[in-house]
Design an enzyme around this catalytic site. Sequence first.
Site, mmCIF file in Angstrom:
data_model
loop_
_atom_site.group_PDB
_atom_site.id
_atom_site.type_symbol
_atom_site.label_atom_id
_atom_site.label_comp_id
_atom_site.label_asym_id
_atom_site.label_seq_id
_atom_site.Cartn_x
_atom_site.Cartn_y
_atom_site.Cartn_z
ATOM 1 N N SER A 45 -7.417 -14.502 29.802
ATOM 2 C CA SER A 45 -8.486 -13.685 28.883
ATOM 3 C C SER A 45 -8.514 -14.570 27.752
ATOM 4 O O SER A 45 -9.294 -14.183 26.756
ATOM 5 C CB SER A 45 -7.986 -12.342 28.664
ATOM 6 O OG SER A 45 -7.778 -11.675 29.851
ATOM 7 N N ILE A 47 -6.429 -14.592 25.179
ATOM 8 C CA ILE A 47 -6.127 -13.606 23.995
ATOM 9 C C ILE A 47 -4.832 -14.243 23.593
ATOM 10 O O ILE A 47 -3.782 -14.362 24.072
ATOM 11 C CB ILE A 47 -6.112 -12.101 24.236
ATOM 12 C CG1 ILE A 47 -7.299 -11.778 25.195
ATOM 13 C CG2 ILE A 47 -5.812 -11.321 23.097
ATOM 14 C CD1 ILE A 47 -8.674 -12.068 24.368
ATOM 15 N N HIS A 49 -2.150 -12.265 21.814
ATOM 16 C CA HIS A 49 -1.692 -10.735 21.815
ATOM 17 C C HIS A 49 -0.993 -10.575 20.493
ATOM 18 O O HIS A 49 -0.145 -11.367 20.098
ATOM 19 C CB HIS A 49 -0.953 -10.200 22.970
ATOM 20 C CG HIS A 49 -2.066 -10.288 24.137
ATOM 21 N ND1 HIS A 49 -2.900 -9.309 24.425
ATOM 22 C CD2 HIS A 49 -2.061 -11.058 25.291
ATOM 23 C CE1 HIS A 49 -3.465 -9.249 25.535
ATOM 24 N NE2 HIS A 49 -2.779 -10.634 25.902
HETATM 25 C C1 LIG Z 1 -6.043 -12.844 34.726
HETATM 26 C C2 LIG Z 1 -5.116 -13.234 33.833
HETATM 27 C C3 LIG Z 1 -5.190 -13.121 32.416
HETATM 28 C C4 LIG Z 1 -4.384 -13.285 31.653
HETATM 29 N N1 LIG Z 1 -4.652 -13.123 30.158
HETATM 30 C C5 LIG Z 1 -3.803 -13.508 29.231
HETATM 31 C C6 LIG Z 1 -4.128 -13.335 27.871
HETATM 32 O O1 LIG Z 1 -5.037 -13.013 27.439
HETATM 33 N N2 LIG Z 1 -3.247 -13.767 26.908
HETATM 34 C C7 LIG Z 1 -2.051 -14.223 27.123
HETATM 35 O O2 LIG Z 1 -1.142 -14.264 26.469
HETATM 36 N N3 LIG Z 1 -1.700 -14.589 28.685
HETATM 37 C C8 LIG Z 1 -2.573 -14.093 29.567
HETATM 38 N N4 LIG Z 1 -2.280 -14.375 30.696
HETATM 39 C C9 LIG Z 1 -1.154 -15.003 31.340
HETATM 40 C C10 LIG Z 1 -1.023 -16.506 30.983
HETATM 41 O O3 LIG Z 1 -2.258 -17.073 31.535
HETATM 42 C C11 LIG Z 1 0.076 -17.073 31.874
HETATM 43 O O4 LIG Z 1 1.197 -16.410 31.428
HETATM 44 C C12 LIG Z 1 0.327 -18.478 31.574
HETATM 45 O O5 LIG Z 1 -1.097 -19.281 31.919
HETATM 46 C C13 LIG Z 1 1.367 -18.920 32.482
HETATM 47 O O6 LIG Z 1 1.555 -20.405 32.271
HETATM 48 P P1 LIG Z 1 2.565 -21.250 33.093
HETATM 49 O O7 LIG Z 1 2.528 -22.655 32.508
HETATM 50 O O8 LIG Z 1 3.676 -20.495 33.426
HETATM 51 O O9 LIG Z 1 1.828 -21.134 34.530
HETATM 52 P P2 LIG Z 1 0.621 -22.132 35.045
HETATM 53 O O10 LIG Z 1 -0.412 -22.410 34.182
HETATM 54 O O11 LIG Z 1 0.132 -21.522 36.480
HETATM 55 O O12 LIG Z 1 1.262 -23.472 35.449
HETATM 56 C C14 LIG Z 1 2.121 -23.827 36.570
HETATM 57 C C15 LIG Z 1 1.771 -25.337 36.777
HETATM 58 O O13 LIG Z 1 2.624 -25.849 37.756
HETATM 59 C C16 LIG Z 1 2.045 -26.480 38.715
HETATM 60 N N5 LIG Z 1 2.836 -26.631 39.966
HETATM 61 C C17 LIG Z 1 3.262 -25.702 40.933
HETATM 62 N N6 LIG Z 1 3.933 -26.138 41.891
HETATM 63 C C18 LIG Z 1 4.270 -27.392 41.617
HETATM 64 C C19 LIG Z 1 4.923 -28.558 42.302
HETATM 65 N N7 LIG Z 1 5.313 -28.213 43.351
HETATM 66 N N8 LIG Z 1 5.075 -29.649 41.869
HETATM 67 C C20 LIG Z 1 4.405 -30.011 40.750
HETATM 68 N N9 LIG Z 1 3.771 -29.061 39.959
HETATM 69 C C21 LIG Z 1 3.798 -27.847 40.625
HETATM 70 C C22 LIG Z 1 0.722 -25.895 38.877
HETATM 71 O O14 LIG Z 1 -0.141 -26.892 39.416
HETATM 72 C C23 LIG Z 1 0.447 -25.268 37.519
HETATM 73 O O15 LIG Z 1 -0.235 -26.495 36.858
HETATM 74 C C24 LIG Z 1 -3.110 -14.006 31.968
HETATM 75 C C25 LIG Z 1 -3.089 -14.560 33.002
HETATM 76 C C26 LIG Z 1 -3.843 -14.042 34.151
HETATM 77 C C27 LIG Z 1 -3.920 -14.488 35.539
#
Ligand SMILES: Cc1cc2nc3c(=O)[nH]c(=O)nc-3n(C[C@H](O)[C@H](O)[C@H](O)COP(=O)(O)OP(=O)(O)OC[C@H]3O[C@@H](n4cnc5c(N)ncnc54)[C@H](O)[C@@H]3O)c2cc1C
Length: 479
Positions: A45, A47, A49
């Site tokens: 989204s 946002i 928060h």
């Molecule tokens: C529908 C939805 C709405 C949301 N709205 C909000 C919001 O409004 N505000 C907010 O604060 N948060 C929100 N969130 C939460 C937020 O989007 C996530 O918490 C955040 O993007 C997570 O980031 P991350 O880096 O942990 O994961 P990701 O962005 O998923 O990154 C993980 C990365 O690891 C890589 N990876 C996976 N496996 C491997 C591997 N074996 N080898 C190498 N690379 C790998 C993937 O390709 C990916 O790029 C929302 C989430 C969703 C799904």
Amino acid sequence: MFDVAIIGAGIVGASVARELSRYNLNVCLIEKENDVSEGATKANSAIVHAGYDPENGTAMARLNVRGCHLTEVYAKELDVPYKKIGSLVVAFSQEEMETIEELFERGNKNGVPDQRIIHREELLKMEPNIGDEAVGALHSPSAGIVGPWEFCIALTENAVVNGVKLYLNTEVVDIKKENGTFTIFTGNPELEPIQTKYIVNAAGIYSDVILGMVGEREFKIKPRKGQYFVLDKSQGPLANHVIFQCPSALGKGVLVTPSVHGNLIVGPDAEDNVERDDTTTTKERMEFIRDAAEKSIKGINYRESIRNFAGLRAQSDRSDFIIEESKSVKGLINLAGIKSPGLTSAPAIAEDARDLLEKAGLTLTKKDNFNPTRRQTHFMSLSPEEKAAKIKEDPRFGRIICRCENITEGEIVEAIKRPVGALSLDGVKRRVRPGMGRCQGGFCGPRVLEIIAREKNVSLEEVMQDTNGSYILIGETKK
Ligand SMILES: Cc1cc2nc3c(=O)[nH]c(=O)nc-3n(C[C@H](O)[C@H](O)[C@H](O)COP(=O)(O)OP(=O)(O)OC[C@H]3O[C@@H](n4cnc5c(N)ncnc54)[C@H](O)[C@@H]3O)c2cc1C
């Protein structure tokens, strides 16, 4: 030998990379896709928060409030689109006003600044299109909106400029630990296995799989899907704030919000028991979202819908974020179960990750030459004199390629040539927006494709729409 290898270049991995690049360390960031921000970070989204939602005393509460503050600071440093527009949680009955009061109390305890409970009259002034049943709301002025992939790209670029090594197209397939050091095996045929003293596991919905490669499965990730509408900029002015309904057991519910670029975002729903990587959208879910949003903001014209998308929340079998050194694998820091508000919290999660690494034995000494800033050209926001000077310096800034978003060839070339440059059509789109407008790339897409092929010196057939395998052209129809 690296000091730290970070697995996953979403907002969490990118934030950790940038945080660690402040220190004299040898750090790498490993990503399986051909670009950063390809997981949940590109489909949410957007946002920032305020922090009234997480339960008092949780890591989520602490990191949300700190992250909300840091996002504003970093967005300025890194030239990331961000607007502090504030949020409203709207009550549609007197019963829901009690929930609003609970959220207000919880927010105060979490340290959310300047919250207020407002009643219908004031709400109507702030949001003239608010639903007829609205009786009041919690106003949190510290909340905002951000460009999520722009933020992730900017953090990674800044980390790379400050010395972090980025490996794209590098899927981690196995990890071994021997004599106190890790060897990371990848699917990248051009790369020797990576040796590192510490690992940060920021692999989103795959973080349990990564831990399972070297240790015990200490947690399990169960993806929870959310779908959205993106509406044309004609609909953006319908809402001035982020408009939430009262939260339920399934999360924060369907929201309506302007985006940082002036579109209107409507969604998400919450769907469990989905496959990892299932980001399909469905008619039934879109209809549910549309009906739910009607209650919040009146008169949204869905004929102006320009895109649907879905994202996967990394819901874990614990209620809080998992931010800890693994119990079964010393030297591996798990940043897992980072569901919402993970985007907001990421800059603060990175500080925790740094502290956990130090506690685990990593020595941290600050660099003298850390550069905290990053800039890119936004041609249309230049003054007429600046525009003329830019075109004189490089005539490609005088050629508009995307007529919906007014993006010049110069900006597209810059997006390809930057430190973490775009390799695909969507990579360019996420950096400088050709294809984000009303025609969704119908007109500019082929031109951008030609520019990428020319600048990367590859054939047109080799340019991907987005991730590897998303071919656009497969050959000529007439020879
Ligand atoms: C529908 C939805 C709405 C949301 N709205 C909000 C919001 O409004 N505000 C907010 O604060 N948060 C929100 N969130 C939460 C937020 O989007 C996530 O918490 C955040 O993007 C997570 O980031 P991350 O880096 O942990 O994961 P990701 O962005 O998923 O990154 C993980 C990365 O690891 C890589 N990876 C996976 N496996 C491997 C591997 N074996 N080898 C190498 N690379 C790998 C993937 O390709 C990916 O790029 C929302 C989430 C969703 C799904």
